[in-house]
Design an enzyme around this catalytic site. Structure first.
Site, PDB file in Angstrom:
ATOM      1  N   GLU A  89      -8.538   5.269 -12.048  1.00  8.69           N
ATOM      2  CA  GLU A  89      -7.403   5.996 -13.277  1.00  8.69           C
ATOM      3  C   GLU A  89      -8.312   8.007 -13.057  1.00  8.69           C
ATOM      4  OE1 GLU A  89      -6.403   5.392 -15.686  1.00  8.69           O
ATOM      5  OE2 GLU A  89      -6.323   3.442 -15.145  1.00  8.69           O
ATOM      6  N   TYR A 126      -2.337   5.137  -3.544  1.00  9.01           N
ATOM      7  CA  TYR A 126      -1.607   3.953  -4.327  1.00  9.01           C
ATOM      8  C   TYR A 126      -1.004   3.186  -3.751  1.00  9.01           C
ATOM      9  CZ  TYR A 126      -3.259   4.354  -8.951  1.00  9.01           C
ATOM     10  OH  TYR A 126      -4.762   4.281 -10.149  1.00  9.01           O
ATOM     11  N   VAL A 150      10.699   4.368 -16.791  1.00  9.37           N
ATOM     12  CA  VAL A 150       9.822   3.338 -17.278  1.00  9.37           C
ATOM     13  C   VAL A 150       8.738   3.602 -17.621  1.00  9.37           C
ATOM     14  CG1 VAL A 150       8.856   1.047 -17.037  1.00  9.37           C
ATOM     15  CG2 VAL A 150      10.812   1.330 -15.570  1.00  9.37           C
ATOM     16  N   ASN A 182       1.137  10.261 -16.208  1.00  8.06           N
ATOM     17  CA  ASN A 182       0.297  10.224 -17.489  1.00  8.06           C
ATOM     18  C   ASN A 182      -0.471  11.146 -17.537  1.00  8.06           C
ATOM     19  OD1 ASN A 182      -2.733   9.390 -16.431  1.00  8.06           O
ATOM     20  ND2 ASN A 182      -2.304   7.296 -17.303  1.00  8.06           N
ATOM     21  N   GLU A 202       1.667   4.360  -8.443  1.00  2.83           N
ATOM     22  CA  GLU A 202       2.235   3.279  -8.076  1.00  2.83           C
ATOM     23  C   GLU A 202       3.787   3.753  -9.096  1.00  2.83           C
ATOM     24  OE1 GLU A 202       1.913   2.463 -12.810  1.00  2.83           O
ATOM     25  OE2 GLU A 202       0.537   3.070 -11.150  1.00  2.83           O
ATOM     26  N   LYS A 203       4.090   4.691 -10.022  1.00  2.00           N
ATOM     27  CA  LYS A 203       4.720   5.257 -10.555  1.00  2.00           C
ATOM     28  C   LYS A 203       5.434   5.991  -9.251  1.00  2.00           C
ATOM     29  CE  LYS A 203       2.622   6.154 -14.881  1.00  2.00           C
ATOM     30  NZ  LYS A 203       1.815   5.728 -14.074  1.00  2.00           N
TER      31      LYS A 203
END
Length: 343
Positions: free
Chosen positions: A114, A145, A170, A223, A232-233
């Protein structure tokens, strides 16, 4: 006046594309092994991340890491060469749930994927861990990632999925205070964006990749914005779906440490969401220009990190590389929250 397309496409003034070499996690240790490669290394995962039981994989078969024993059996703690502690579970369980006895040579590894914005309790962890394992490139065990590998068949023709839609996003964690939501609100005023997740449409066959593969562009909005925090975005949601990522995260220069300059569009390339929308509409009508965002795929293939097997397996190699070298992270919060000099 047209925007400076050569800059947005990662070109120099002559019109030639700039091809940076992406930063890769080590497949094998860069330094000579300090202990024999055949000596088994035992790695203990103290908490299974997020409390979800999973079968730990074969390090040799999956990642080429030899003689690596992964376990979640706490009865083996005294024999373990390294013990991994997942930060989110450490916060939930508390410091009182850490092992009471600690062999002198045993490495305690702080594992966190995170961002600092979502990593509470760092101030209480000073002088506790020997190593860090995060997405940051300056971690003791660097595990991003995702990453790019040189293509096994460079120069092969590309086969893009059929693109019938323009832009998708998403999102599950909706917060009006987040920069990504604020930018989305402004961008959608100038072009249509299909929204999926808790505030939008349902995914096709419950698959992000299958859903996004129909789109030309994907909003790879993080975020929170921190150095090296590229999740992963980008790697799964956009790259695996063969959509061009529009990124909102760390600065462009930080992304270019890991992926080619012509593989993504950064919101900072534009003075406003309106200008970005104009550029996306331009690309939608100009196939040749759009396809230039895929030229890098002739040289690289996309690898999405396998959570959590790959992390554990890499610790085995780190143990062998380190040998008897010792270190302790005296100020974990200061390291994790401050930017690197090269970021």
């Amino acid at each position: 006046m047209q925007p400076p397309w050569h800059q947005l496409h990662g070109e120099d003034a002559s019109g030639s594309a700039r091809h940076s070499v992406p930063r890769l996690p080590p497949a094998v240790p860069a330094a000579p092994r300090a202990t024999p490669a055949a000596t088994p290394v035992t790695v203990l995962l103290w908490w299974e991340p997020f409390g979800r039981s999973r079968r730990l994989g074969d390090c040799l078969r999956r990642f080429g890491v030899r003689a690596c024993r992964l376990t979640t059996d706490r009865a083996r703690q005294q024999e373990a060469h390294a013990v991994l502690f997942h930060h989110r579970d450490l916060v939930l369980q508390g410091l009182g749930q850490l092992p009471r006895l600690r062999p002198p040579a045993q490495r305690w590894v702080w594992m966190n994927f995170e961002s600092p914005s979502h990593s509470p309790g760092l101030r209480h962890l000073a002088g506790l861990f020997n190593w860090t394992m995060t997405y940051r490139a300056d971690s003791d065990v660097f595990v991003p990632y995702g990453y790019l590998r040189p293509s096994r068949a460079p120069g092969q023709p590309l086969a893009l999925p059929r693109k019938t839609k323009l832009v998708a996003w998403v999102i599950s964690n909706w917060n009006e205070e987040h920069a990504r939501v604020r930018y989305y609100r402004q961008l959608q005023e100038h072009l249509p964006i299909d929204l999926y997740g808790s505030r939008g449409l349902g995914l096709k066959d419950d698959s992000v990749v299958k859903t996004i593969s129909e789109y030309k562009f994907y909003l790879s909005f993080e975020n929170s914005q921190h150095q090296d925090y590229i999740t992963e975005k980008l790697w799964r949601n956009a790259f695996k779906a063969w959509a061009v990522p529009i990124v909102l995260g760390p600065p462009r220069s930080n992304y270019e440490l890991f992926v080619p300059a012509d593989s993504f569009i950064h919101v900072d390339d534009f003075s406003s969401p309106s200008q970005l929308a104009t550029y996306l509409k331009f690309l939608d009508k100009n196939k040749r220009q759009y396809l230039r965002y895929f030229s890098w795929r002739k040289r690289y293939s996309v690898q999405e990190t396998s959570f959590w097997n790959e992390h554990c397996c890499r610790v085995c190699d780190a143990v062998r590389t380190a040998g008897k070298q010792r270190k302790t992270i005296q100020n974990l919060a200061n390291w994790f929250e401050r930017p690197r000099a090269d970021g």
